[in-house]
Each structure stands twice: as structure tokens, then as C-alpha cells.
Design an enzyme around this catalytic site. Structure first.
Site, PDB file in Angstrom:
ATOM      1  CB  SER A   1       0.415   1.267  -1.422  1.00 53.33           C
ATOM      2  OG  SER A   1       0.970   2.581  -1.494  1.00 53.33           O
TER       3      SER A   1
ATOM      4  CG  ASP B   1       4.071   2.413   5.635  1.00 56.11           C
ATOM      5  OD1 ASP B   1       4.825   2.782   4.799  1.00 56.11           O
ATOM      6  OD2 ASP B   1       2.992   1.808   4.907  1.00 56.11           O
TER       7      ASP B   1
ATOM      8  CG  HIS C   1       4.681   0.876   1.837  1.00 58.36           C
ATOM      9  ND1 HIS C   1       3.644   1.207   2.350  1.00 58.36           N
ATOM     10  CD2 HIS C   1       4.349   1.077   0.315  1.00 58.36           C
ATOM     11  CE1 HIS C   1       2.652   1.795   1.467  1.00 58.36           C
ATOM     12  NE2 HIS C   1       3.260   1.573   0.243  1.00 58.36           N
TER      13      HIS C   1
END
Length: 195
Positions: free
Chosen positions: A85, A140, A174
Site C-alpha cells: 500500500s 481491492d 487490500h
């Protein structure tokens, strides 16, 4: 800490892993709540405003770790930057603006920060041939896989296109998955053979 745990499952005994903590700062996207964050986030779309000063400051912090490892005898071509991320975004930005030739980048569920500044920001060309492993969960909700695909296309215009691998994982949100971790392990093994 969570990534140190995740890496322990794929750890190579001859490789040193450094997992720095992001500082705790107020994050605009999270109603200015103080949380671990490498830089401020104003939005999660490709055209959202970006914290340029914060991104550059965070990259300098990572470059200081690289310099420290080099002083301790690790050649830069044996250093891989990686993250998930925001950490992956920072790894991409840092490696592409680094003056040392690094081995590679692992960029998980992320994007290229200040993407409009590239390829100009990478015009020193030191890492034009850097190997990049980019992985993304197809489900995601935070950073849609489309942003990952756009990032891969942008990266191919900045570095040698054949050096960019973009792998997606069906059903993954995610987060990471065992198949992704195995891809990371294979990437590290290939770039950092035992010496």
C-alpha cells in the site's frame, strides 16, 4: 510488525530484512486522525492532490537507511525496496529517485506517487533497468486493481518495460495471500542469489 511476521514465512536465511515503522501523523483521508503513515493522504484516486513534501521527506528517510546499510558493507545492487500500500508507493518513488543502482522493487497493492513528475524525476537513469514486481488483489476496495494496472503502464514508460511484472490475484482484497508471498520470495531469490 505485521509485515515482519508475513516475511518470516518466506524468509531467506542469508538476506537481512528491515521493516521500518511509518511515523504517526494526522491523515486527511482519515478525518485528520493520527495514525502510522509515511505521508499524508488526501484521496485515493489517480488525480487526488498529493503530499509532495511529505513523500519527498519519507523517501529521504528510506534513502538514509540505504546509506546506512551501504556503510555497513551491503552494495546497493544487493538492496531491494518493498512495501504494501503506502509502503509500496514509497518504495517505488524512493527507488526511482535514488542515486544508487538498486536490485529491485516489490510493490504490493499500491500506486506510483507524484506519477505526473515521472519520467523526469527518474531521468538520472541509474535505475532504468531495475526489476519491479508489482502485485495487486483483484477485489481491492481501497486501491482498485485498475490503479495498479495504470501504475504498471506508467512504470513501463519510466524503466525498461520487460523488467516490470504485474501480477493480480482473484478474490484478494487490500491484503496479501500465500501465492503473492511465494511470488515475492521467488523474486528476491532471483535478484539476491546466495554469495
Amino acid at each position: 510488525h505485521s509485515w515482519a511476521d508475513a516475511l518470516s514465512s518466506i524468509r531467506l536465511p542469508y538476506v537481512k530484512y528491515i521493516c521500518p515503522h511509518a511515523p504517526r501523523i494526522p491523515v486527511t483521508l482519515n478525518m485528520k486522525m493520527v495514525m502510522p503513515s509515511w505521508f499524508d493522504l488526501m484521496g485515493l484516486t489517480p488525480d487526488a492532490p498529493e503530499d509532495e513534501a511529505g513523500i519527498k521527506k519519507a523517501a529521504e528517510n528510506i534513502k538514509a537507511i540505504i546509506e546506512h546499510e551501504m556503510k555497513n558493507g551491503i552494495p546497493p545492487n544487493r538492496i531491494i525496496l518493498g512495501g504494501f500500500s503506502q509502503g509500496g508507493a514509497l518504495s517505488l518513488y524512493t527507488a526511482l529517485t535514488c542515486q544508487h543502482q538498486l536490485a529491485g522493487i516489490v510493490a504490493l497493492s499500491c500506486w506510483l506517487p507524484l506519477h505526473k513528475a515521472f519520467p523526469q524525476a527518474a531521468n538520472n537513469g541509474v535505475n532504468r533497468d531495475i526489476a519491479i514486481l508489482q502485485c495487486h488483489g483483484e477485489m481491492d476496495p481501497m486501491i482498485p486493481v485498475r490503479f495498479g494496472a495504470l501504475t504498471a503502464e506508467k512504470l513501463k514508460s519510466v524503466v525498461t518495460p520487460t523488467k516490470v511484472q504485474f501480477k493480480t490475484y482473484p478474490g484478494v482484497m487490500h491484503s496479501s495471500c500465500p501465492q503473492e508471498m511465494m511470488a515475492v520470495k521467488e523474486f528476491i531469490e532471483k535478484l539476491l542469489p546466495r554469495i
